[in-house]
Write an enzyme that holds these catalytic residues in place. Structure first.
Site, PDB file in Angstrom:
ATOM      1  N   ASP A  39       0.857  -1.126  -0.004  1.00  0.00           N
ATOM      2  CA  ASP A  39      -0.002  -0.020   0.010  1.00  0.00           C
ATOM      3  C   ASP A  39       1.005   1.260  -0.188  1.00  0.00           C
ATOM      4  O   ASP A  39       2.119   1.522   0.769  1.00  0.00           O
ATOM      5  CB  ASP A  39      -0.981   0.001   1.267  1.00  0.00           C
ATOM      6  CG  ASP A  39      -2.089   0.895   1.111  1.00  0.00           C
ATOM      7  OD1 ASP A  39      -2.211   1.456   0.171  1.00  0.00           O
ATOM      8  OD2 ASP A  39      -2.711   1.272   2.108  1.00  0.00           O
ATOM      9  N   GLU A  86     -11.642  -4.980  -5.552  1.00  0.00           N
ATOM     10  CA  GLU A  86     -12.458  -3.813  -5.184  1.00  0.00           C
ATOM     11  C   GLU A  86     -11.657  -2.780  -6.231  1.00  0.00           C
ATOM     12  O   GLU A  86     -12.067  -1.620  -6.301  1.00  0.00           O
ATOM     13  CB  GLU A  86     -12.367  -3.558  -3.888  1.00  0.00           C
ATOM     14  CG  GLU A  86     -13.119  -4.180  -3.051  1.00  0.00           C
ATOM     15  CD  GLU A  86     -12.850  -5.854  -2.647  1.00  0.00           C
ATOM     16  OE1 GLU A  86     -11.483  -5.856  -2.457  1.00  0.00           O
ATOM     17  OE2 GLU A  86     -13.625  -6.688  -2.597  1.00  0.00           O
ATOM     18  N   ASN A  87     -10.454  -3.075  -6.583  1.00  0.00           N
ATOM     19  CA  ASN A  87      -9.606  -1.971  -7.278  1.00  0.00           C
ATOM     20  C   ASN A  87     -10.452  -1.405  -8.560  1.00  0.00           C
ATOM     21  O   ASN A  87     -10.150  -0.426  -9.185  1.00  0.00           O
ATOM     22  CB  ASN A  87      -8.406  -2.453  -7.369  1.00  0.00           C
ATOM     23  CG  ASN A  87      -7.022  -2.339  -6.349  1.00  0.00           C
ATOM     24  OD1 ASN A  87      -6.369  -3.232  -6.092  1.00  0.00           O
ATOM     25  ND2 ASN A  87      -7.817  -1.728  -5.486  1.00  0.00           N
TER      26      ASN A  87
HETATM   27  C1  FPP Z   1      -2.018   0.183  -3.350  1.00  0.00           C
HETATM   28  O1  FPP Z   1      -1.470   1.503  -3.348  1.00  0.00           O
HETATM   29  C2  FPP Z   1      -1.379  -0.608  -4.515  1.00  0.00           C
HETATM   30  C3  FPP Z   1      -2.128  -1.136  -5.620  1.00  0.00           C
HETATM   31  C4  FPP Z   1      -3.499  -1.112  -5.630  1.00  0.00           C
HETATM   32  C5  FPP Z   1      -1.299  -1.797  -6.574  1.00  0.00           C
HETATM   33  C6  FPP Z   1      -0.267  -2.471  -6.403  1.00  0.00           C
HETATM   34  C7  FPP Z   1       0.762  -2.630  -7.491  1.00  0.00           C
HETATM   35  C8  FPP Z   1       2.083  -2.692  -7.464  1.00  0.00           C
HETATM   36  C9  FPP Z   1       3.023  -2.536  -6.464  1.00  0.00           C
HETATM   37  C10 FPP Z   1       2.656  -2.738  -8.943  1.00  0.00           C
HETATM   38  C11 FPP Z   1       2.602  -3.972  -9.120  1.00  0.00           C
HETATM   39  C12 FPP Z   1       3.045  -4.587 -10.265  1.00  0.00           C
HETATM   40  C13 FPP Z   1       2.958  -5.850 -10.490  1.00  0.00           C
HETATM   41  C14 FPP Z   1       3.736  -6.575 -11.751  1.00  0.00           C
HETATM   42  C15 FPP Z   1       2.059  -6.644  -9.506  1.00  0.00           C
HETATM   43  P1  FPP Z   1      -2.657   2.544  -3.723  1.00  0.00           P
HETATM   44  O2  FPP Z   1      -2.552   3.013  -4.732  1.00  0.00           O
HETATM   45  O3  FPP Z   1      -3.832   2.193  -2.711  1.00  0.00           O
HETATM   46  O4  FPP Z   1      -1.717   3.808  -2.813  1.00  0.00           O
HETATM   47  P2  FPP Z   1      -2.352   4.799  -1.814  1.00  0.00           P
HETATM   48  O5  FPP Z   1      -3.232   4.254  -0.750  1.00  0.00           O
HETATM   49  O6  FPP Z   1      -1.450   5.646  -1.267  1.00  0.00           O
HETATM   50  O7  FPP Z   1      -3.387   5.552  -2.628  1.00  0.00           O
END
Ligand code: FPP
Length: 255
Positions: A39, A86-87
């Protein structure tokens, strides 16, 4: 990248293991399975005045480093939450950007993961993922199936409740009578029934939530939450999580 065959590592330690021991880690008491809620990509990007997708791209780089580190440390299974069920509710451009990033990563990393003996599996409802990304993920899983190093589970379009629902559907399809439905009957129909349950679940960026991740398998897992955002996570933070795990006394409901 992956853990070489045991016969070849007997008595040998990797550089990562040497640093882990120096940091106080007991290599004989490592968690077998670490799961990570990655996250904070968006907040990391915003803090630097950049778009959220730049944060995800940096998160992907972090993921490569952490997989390498976990493998060299001697972890058997690493599971990461790449895209939750949920994304899909996020803005279109972010969803498309993430799907593209994940598909590109699957294609780009394939050769390396094969060469490094990493077995990659996809956890989640693959059939609902856009075709191009789905094909790349499927190819990655197919090409690494026979590998014997670290198992790398990529949870994509994954939901813990959906996984339980899918297991229940399999039970109904198999016409198993109610008196034979027990915890084992459900466990053996989850997405990766042959793997040990996570011993340690790590969440970055400070939120104290499960977010529907491995909710069945997490029953006895230790939780480690760090304020560090995923793009800034690295070997030091992984060691901190393992050290915290090793300081805990696991009781599994006993005394
Ligand atoms: C949450 O951070 C992260 C995600 C929803 C995506 C995770 C994906 C990656 C780390 C890239 C992955 C690559 C591969 C190949 C699997 P957020 O966007 O919710 O962060 P925030 O809470 O600060 O908004």
């Amino acid at each position: 990248m992956a853990k070489p065959d045991k016969s070849r590592t007997e008595g040998l330690t990797t550089k990562v293991q040497e640093r882990a021991v120096a940091a106080g880690i007991d290599l004989d008491a490592l968690p077998r399975h670490i799961a990570i809620i990655m996250d904070g990509n968006g907040r990391w990007a915003k803090k630097q005045g950049m778009q959220r997708l730049i944060g995800h791209a940096q998160g992907y780089r972090t993921l490569k480093d952490v997989l390498l580190c976990a493998s060299n440390l001697g972890i058997e299974v690493l599971t990461v939450y790449g895209f939750s069920a949920e994304n899909w509710r996020r803005p279109d451009d972010e969803v498309q950007g993430l799907m593209k990033l994940i598909g590109n990563a699957a294609r780009t990393e394939l050769a390396d993961l094969v060469r490094n003996n990493v077995q990659t599996r996809i956890l989640g409802r693959l059939e609902e993922i856009p075709a191009e990304t789905r094909r790349s993920l499927q190819a990655l899983a197919d090409s690494t199936r026979a590998n014997t190093g670290i198992v790398f589970n990529l949870a994509i379009n994954y939901g813990g409740r959906a996984e339980i629902v899918d297991a229940v559907k399999k039970i109904i399809d198999a016409e198993i009578p109610a008196d034979r439905v027990d915890e084992e009957a459900i466990s053996m129909r989850l997405y990766a029934p042959d793997l040990p349950e996570p011993d340690l679940i790590v969440r970055t960026a400070g939120e104290m939530r499960w977010s529907n991740f491995l909710i069945w398998q997490a029953a006895y897992a230790e939780l480690f939450v760090t304020d560090t955002s995923w793009p800034d996570f690295g070997e030091r933070e992984l060691f901190d999580a393992v050290l915290a795990f090793q300081r805990r006394e696991r009781k599994f409901g006993g005394l």
